[in-house]
Write an enzyme that holds these catalytic residues in place. Structure first.
Site, PDB file in Angstrom:
ATOM      1  CD  GLU A 210       9.325   0.275  -2.200  1.00 16.97           C
ATOM      2  OE1 GLU A 210       8.935  -0.962  -2.716  1.00 16.97           O
ATOM      3  OE2 GLU A 210      10.121   0.485  -1.410  1.00 16.97           O
ATOM      4  CB  CYS A 244       3.133  -4.505  -6.771  1.00 17.47           C
ATOM      5  SG  CYS A 244       3.179  -4.079  -4.818  1.00 17.47           S
TER       6      CYS A 244
END
Length: 470
Positions: A210, A244
């Site tokens: 991720e 993010c």
């Protein structure tokens, strides 16, 4: 003193004993995790404030409440998820039991990032528990207070034989990666993701990565300016931009920019007051290294809003940059801070071209009331996630997968996707030992009669899809 090797051996033996596999054990551990969150809410809020100056509001919706909802959603569905998945059968397997069994990988390693230091440790852990794995957790050393607290709480609430927390920095992480794991789940930068993948390759260990990247935000002239400014400002400066999935840069025309910049300024004043530094709702940069990195990025383009900083407080004001070029430093890396650059483009087609010649992002945002614009951006680009007329919210729905593509990640999680990520899908066929007369048609000596029968019995019939062959 217990070594890595001793702890990993204990966890692996626990998995091999079958301790983590019964659904009752998984449910109990998930309930204990919910208790951990409930009974230690004040302590978790305190360390999140110490590490990131994170407000209670942001900590509850993006960390504690977010994880609790995920755990409850998993508890509500786990019994149906673990059931064997029956599959369509061919003529020759009509009398057989054919299904997909969901089984745990074994000993898994979860390495978390610091931007949401509770969420990014515990969200994948929920999926790993639900799937029946034993787990090693490596919180980020950057948010040291949160890591230390999780290191104390998790062994207190979760089974000591099946779960362990290892704290430390890059040295400890490298040591961990020398050992064989059955699955590795990593959240962090693309640069470190390459290191993780290389280490996993030594043991042929499957991974989920991720990662991040520069999330583009195209703002069309048809946008609703008021809602666009509010939602964009909230998403970019949430957690001081240290997310993010935050919008990383804006693509818009000069005319849109002239309206948008003052609208963002009004939103910032409404959200954080005249002095954002004094607002209890505005966070701080996580450490000195990231603060210095972000300070250098402030030299890109021209400052339209903000630009102030205080190295003693690790404070960087909410900042909007204009006249930014693609070659500027702020466009060369994921910003991960409260800086929002604007790139001027002439039209949507130019924006699409700009996005497509860069690495595929974790998220892509478009603000437009014109549905044709939204659909064209969706069809002509690629990203881990997509959201129109808002940002960040695409990751809050646990029925949607969360993950990147290419440079922004590999694999997905959240909700059932977490369970699937930590589960091996085992193909199973249970046959009877009888009916050997039928099975004998596949044995030598071969002949045309046997071949014709087998081809007929295994033939897949084409369904009418209302498509004309060209």
């Amino acid at each position: 003193m217990t070594t890595f090797a001793d702890s990993l051996l204990r966890l692996r033996n626990a998995f091999l004993s079958g301790k983590s596999r019964p659904v009752e054990f998984r449910i109990n551990q998930l309930n204990f995790l919910i208790r951990l969150l409930q009974e230690n809410e004040a302590a978790l809020l305190n360390v999140l404030y110490m590490d990131l100056h994170k407000s209670r509001f942001e900590a509850m919706i993006a960390e504690i409440g977010f994880v609790r909802n995920e755990a409850i959603y998993t508890l509500n569905n786990i019994k149906s998820w673990i059931e064997p998945e029956m599959v369509e059968k061919s003529f020759v397997t009509k009398l057989d039991n054919c299904f997909i069994q969901k089984e745990p990988y074994g000993l898994t390693l979860i390495i978390a990032s610091w931007s949401h230091p509770v969420q990014l440790v515990l969200m994948p852990l929920i999926g790993a528990i639900a799937a029946g794995n034993c787990v090693v957790l490596k919180p980020s050393e950057v948010t040291a207070n949160t890591a230390a607290l999780l290191g104390k709480l998790i062994p207190k609430y979760l089974d000591h034989d099946c779960f362990a927390v290892f704290n430390g920095g890059p040295v400890e992480t490298r040591k961990l990666l020398q050992f064989k794991f059955d699955y590795i789940f990593y959240t962090g930068s693309s640069a470190v993701g390459k290191v993780i993948m290389k280490a996993a390759a030594e043991h042929l260990t499957p991974v989920t990565l991720e990662l991040g990247g520069k999330n583009p935000c195209y703002i069309d002239q048809s946008c609703n300016l008021e809602s666009t400014a509010h939602r964009l400002t909230w998403g970019r400066f949430f957690n001081s931009g240290q997310s993010c999935v935050a919008p990383d840069y804006i693509l818009c025309t000069k005319e849109v920019q002239e309206q948008l910049v003052p609208a963002i300024g009004q939103c910032l004043h409404s959200f954080y007051g005249k002095e954002p530094k004094e607002s209890p709702d505005y966070g701080r940069i996580v450490n000195d290294n990231h603060f210095k990195r972000l300070q250098k990025l402030l030299s890109s383009g021209g400052v339209a809003i903000g630009g102030e900083s205080d190295d003693q407080d690790r404070y960087i004001a909410p900042t909007v940059l204009v006249d930014v070029k693609e070659s500027d430093p702020v466009m060369q890396e994921e910003i991960f801070g409260p800086i929002l650059p604007i790139i001027i483009i002439s039209c949507m087609e130019e924006a699409i071209g700009f996005i497509n010649r860069r690495q595929k992002p974790l998220a892509l945002y478009v603000y437009a009331t014109n549905n044709k614009v939204v659909n064209e951006m969706l069809e002509k680009t690629s990203s881990g996630g997509f959201c129109s007329n808002d940002n960040l919210v695409q990751m809050t729905l646990n029925t949607l997968p969360f993950g990147g593509i290419g440079f922004s990640g590999l694999g997905m999680y959240h909700g059932k996707f977490s369970f699937d990520t930590f589960s091996h899908r085992r193909a199973c066929v249970l046959k009877s030992s009888g009916m050997e007369k039928i099975n004998s048609t596949r044995y030598p000596p071969y002949n045309d009669h046997k071949l014709s029968w087998l081809l007929w019995a295994t033939d897949v019939k084409k369904r009418d899809c209302n498509c004309r062959l060209l």
